[in-house]
Motif scaffolding. Structure first.
Motif, PDB file in Angstrom:
ATOM      1  N   GLN A 114      -7.878  -7.655 -18.848  1.00 20.50           N
ATOM      2  CA  GLN A 114      -7.480  -8.638 -17.850  1.00 20.50           C
ATOM      3  C   GLN A 114      -6.752  -7.992 -16.673  1.00 20.50           C
ATOM      4  N   TYR A 115      -5.896  -7.036 -16.952  1.00 21.28           N
ATOM      5  CA  TYR A 115      -5.167  -6.347 -15.892  1.00 21.28           C
ATOM      6  C   TYR A 115      -4.612  -5.044 -16.438  1.00 21.28           C
ATOM      7  N   SER A 116      -4.185  -4.180 -15.544  1.00 22.45           N
ATOM      8  CA  SER A 116      -3.576  -2.913 -15.917  1.00 22.45           C
ATOM      9  C   SER A 116      -2.477  -2.592 -14.918  1.00 22.45           C
ATOM     10  N   VAL A 117      -1.811  -1.469 -15.122  1.00 24.51           N
ATOM     11  CA  VAL A 117      -0.719  -1.082 -14.236  1.00 24.51           C
ATOM     12  C   VAL A 117      -1.240  -0.904 -12.813  1.00 24.51           C
ATOM     13  N   GLY A 118      -0.519  -1.487 -11.853  1.00 25.47           N
ATOM     14  CA  GLY A 118      -0.906  -1.402 -10.455  1.00 25.47           C
ATOM     15  C   GLY A 118      -1.636  -2.628  -9.942  1.00 25.47           C
ATOM     16  N   ASP A 119      -2.055  -3.525 -10.846  1.00 23.21           N
ATOM     17  CA  ASP A 119      -2.787  -4.723 -10.423  1.00 23.21           C
ATOM     18  C   ASP A 119      -1.822  -5.800  -9.922  1.00 23.21           C
ATOM     19  N   TYR A 120      -2.320  -6.611  -8.983  1.00 21.88           N
ATOM     20  CA  TYR A 120      -1.583  -7.765  -8.489  1.00 21.88           C
ATOM     21  C   TYR A 120      -2.060  -8.984  -9.279  1.00 21.88           C
ATOM     22  N   ILE A 121      -1.145  -9.623  -9.996  1.00 24.60           N
ATOM     23  CA  ILE A 121      -1.530 -10.741 -10.850  1.00 24.60           C
ATOM     24  C   ILE A 121      -0.589 -11.919 -10.641  1.00 24.60           C
ATOM     25  N   GLU A 122      -1.044 -13.073 -11.081  1.00 28.69           N
ATOM     26  CA  GLU A 122      -0.220 -14.288 -11.092  1.00 28.69           C
ATOM     27  C   GLU A 122      -0.473 -15.013 -12.398  1.00 28.69           C
ATOM     28  N   ILE A 123       0.610 -15.375 -13.088  1.00 28.01           N
ATOM     29  CA  ILE A 123       0.500 -16.084 -14.362  1.00 28.01           C
ATOM     30  C   ILE A 123       1.670 -17.046 -14.493  1.00 28.01           C
ATOM     31  N   ASN A 124       1.378 -18.287 -14.806  1.00 30.12           N
ATOM     32  CA  ASN A 124       2.398 -19.310 -15.037  1.00 30.12           C
ATOM     33  C   ASN A 124       3.393 -19.398 -13.873  1.00 30.12           C
ATOM     34  N   MET A 126       4.306 -17.061 -11.888  1.00 30.20           N
ATOM     35  CA  MET A 126       4.927 -15.760 -11.591  1.00 30.20           C
ATOM     36  C   MET A 126       3.887 -14.845 -10.950  1.00 30.20           C
ATOM     37  N   ARG A 127       4.289 -14.207  -9.869  1.00 30.58           N
ATOM     38  CA  ARG A 127       3.370 -13.380  -9.110  1.00 30.58           C
ATOM     39  C   ARG A 127       4.000 -12.028  -8.862  1.00 30.58           C
ATOM     40  N   ILE A 133       3.424  -2.067 -19.099  1.00 28.37           N
ATOM     41  CA  ILE A 133       2.840  -2.927 -20.133  1.00 28.37           C
ATOM     42  C   ILE A 133       3.135  -2.294 -21.481  1.00 28.37           C
ATOM     43  N   ASN A 134       3.660  -3.083 -22.421  1.00 21.22           N
ATOM     44  CA  ASN A 134       3.799  -2.609 -23.795  1.00 21.22           C
ATOM     45  C   ASN A 134       3.237  -3.666 -24.742  1.00 21.22           C
ATOM     46  N   LEU A 135       3.468  -3.481 -26.027  1.00 16.49           N
ATOM     47  CA  LEU A 135       2.871  -4.392 -26.998  1.00 16.49           C
ATOM     48  C   LEU A 135       3.474  -5.796 -26.954  1.00 16.49           C
ATOM     49  N   LEU A 136       4.684  -5.932 -26.412  1.00 17.77           N
ATOM     50  CA  LEU A 136       5.366  -7.218 -26.459  1.00 17.77           C
ATOM     51  C   LEU A 136       5.437  -7.930 -25.117  1.00 17.77           C
ATOM     52  N   ASN A 137       5.592  -7.209 -24.028  1.00 16.29           N
ATOM     53  CA  ASN A 137       5.739  -7.880 -22.743  1.00 16.29           C
ATOM     54  C   ASN A 137       5.148  -7.060 -21.612  1.00 16.29           C
ATOM     55  N   THR A 138       5.075  -7.693 -20.455  1.00 16.87           N
ATOM     56  CA  THR A 138       4.571  -7.060 -19.232  1.00 16.87           C
ATOM     57  C   THR A 138       5.655  -7.146 -18.165  1.00 16.87           C
ATOM     58  N   LEU A 139       5.882  -6.040 -17.481  1.00 11.09           N
ATOM     59  CA  LEU A 139       6.891  -5.978 -16.422  1.00 11.09           C
ATOM     60  C   LEU A 139       6.181  -5.810 -15.086  1.00 11.09           C
ATOM     61  N   MET A 140       6.602  -6.604 -14.093  1.00 12.56           N
ATOM     62  CA  MET A 140       5.992  -6.488 -12.779  1.00 12.56           C
ATOM     63  C   MET A 140       7.037  -6.670 -11.691  1.00 12.56           C
ATOM     64  N   MET A 141       6.772  -6.067 -10.541  1.00 14.60           N
ATOM     65  CA  MET A 141       7.609  -6.238  -9.367  1.00 14.60           C
ATOM     66  C   MET A 141       7.236  -7.553  -8.706  1.00 14.60           C
ATOM     67  N   GLN A 142       8.229  -8.395  -8.457  1.00 13.45           N
ATOM     68  CA  GLN A 142       7.967  -9.734  -7.926  1.00 13.45           C
ATOM     69  C   GLN A 142       7.440  -9.676  -6.497  1.00 13.45           C
ATOM     70  N   ILE A 143       6.491 -10.544  -6.217  1.00 15.54           N
ATOM     71  CA  ILE A 143       5.982 -10.750  -4.860  1.00 15.54           C
ATOM     72  C   ILE A 143       6.454 -12.129  -4.408  1.00 15.54           C
ATOM     73  N   GLY A 144       7.073 -12.170  -3.264  1.00 22.73           N
ATOM     74  CA  GLY A 144       7.544 -13.467  -2.798  1.00 22.73           C
ATOM     75  C   GLY A 144       8.829 -13.336  -2.007  1.00 22.73           C
ATOM     76  N   PRO A 145       9.681 -14.382  -2.007  1.00 19.17           N
ATOM     77  CA  PRO A 145       9.602 -15.571  -2.869  1.00 19.17           C
ATOM     78  C   PRO A 145       8.564 -16.602  -2.440  1.00 19.17           C
ATOM     79  N   ASN A 146       8.167 -16.598  -1.149  1.00 16.43           N
ATOM     80  CA  ASN A 146       7.163 -17.549  -0.688  1.00 16.43           C
ATOM     81  C   ASN A 146       5.777 -17.068  -1.056  1.00 16.43           C
ATOM     82  N   ALA A 147       4.900 -18.013  -1.388  1.00 19.26           N
ATOM     83  CA  ALA A 147       3.549 -17.643  -1.819  1.00 19.26           C
ATOM     84  C   ALA A 147       2.779 -16.919  -0.724  1.00 19.26           C
TER      85      ALA A 147
END
Length: 284
Positions: A114-124, A126-127, A133-147
């Motif tokens: 679905q995604y890997s390190v370096g990808d721009y994603i949005e879920i629930n 959160m963008r 990425i590890n087995l339990l969670n995914t960490l990303m740098m926030q984009i925003g705050p405005n869409a």
């Protein structure tokens, strides 16, 4: 006699179930030997194959009887053990439910890519850009705050991988080095769209023109290799109704990932200038 035997078993400092099990096994084995011997003596003409068949059948039948006897003797203990094991299993599942879901989400992500390190994603809602990425969670740098602001805010967002099981993931850079970018601009319904769209095109098209040929070639290769249905590389501006207060101008363009924010901001700047002139005609 049976009452005397029970009293004797109760007096022995060993579990009565153990003694009963041993006596039952010995009795069944002895009974099997007696019956086999009697069967062979009454049928001396039996062939070796028939005798072997009788041995196998008697052995299997004896084993089944032993298992049934042990189950009857130890029924209370087996029931208590089963209930205890069921309770422990239920407690383990409840305690590790979130952990199991996170591991399942991580497995889903790895299998479906679905995604890997370096990808721009949005879920629930959160963008951001994925940084770990590890087995339990995914960490990303926030984009925003405005869409509409595609810049990194300097803050991090972390979400459990269990969200992948219940929420869809939107990935911007599915096309690798290029992106098909779309932004929606709400416009007051009383502003004439014919006065807004031409100035936006004069900004959008020259900025996209240097990249159209490369993007078109890349999209064609992707469509051939991965059998994706890829969109057109030409920039487009359309207008759609929304409600009785605003309509929306949809701006869609293709560009390298690192250029999309520059193009988007230039279009938004021009829109704000045009909107100001339309709202304040006396200042022109």
């Amino acid at each position: 006699m049976w009452q005397t035997l029970q009293q004797w078993l109760a007096a022995v400092p060993v579990s009565s179930e153990i003694i009963q099990s041993v006596l039952m096994i010995i009795s069944l084995l002895a009974l099997r030997s007696i019956l086999l011997s009697a069967h062979f003596r009454s049928h001396p003409e039996l062939e070796l194959e028939s005798k072997r068949r009788s041995l196998v059948v008697s052995r299997n039948l004896t084993l089944i009887l032993i298992l049934l006897g042990l189950a009857m003797i130890w029924a209370a203990q087996i029931q208590s053990l089963a209930l205890s094991m069921l309770a422990v299993a239920a407690a383990i599942v409840l305690a590790t439910k979130e952990l199991i879901m996170c591991l399942s989400g991580s497995l889903l992500r790895a299998v479906t890519k679905q995604y890997s390190v370096g990808d721009y994603i949005e879920i629930n809602g959160m963008r951001g850009r994925v940084v770990d990425i590890n087995l339990l969670n995914t960490l990303m740098m926030q984009i925003g705050p405005n869409a509409l602001v595609g810049q990194l805010s300097g803050q991090t967002l972390s979400f459990p991988n269990s969200l992948l099981l219940s929420h869809s993931v939107r990935r911007d850079n599915i096309l690798g080095p290029f992106v098909i970018h779309t932004l929606e601009i709400p416009v007051p319904v009383h502003l004439d769209s014919d006065a807004i769209i031409p100035p936006l095109k004069t900004i959008l098209e020259p900025m996209c023109q240097p990249h159209i040929q490369n993007v078109s070639r890349y999209l064609k290769n992707v469509q051939t290799e991965k059998l994706f249905i890829t969109p057109a590389a030409q920039p487009r501006i359309t207008r759609v109704p929304f409600d009785d207060k605003v309509y929306k101008i949809i701006v869609r363009f293709a560009a390298p990932v690192e250029k999309r924010l520059e193009i988007q901001q230039a279009v938004l700047d021009e829109f704000l200038r045009v909107q100001y002139r339309l709202l304040n005609p006396s200042s022109n």
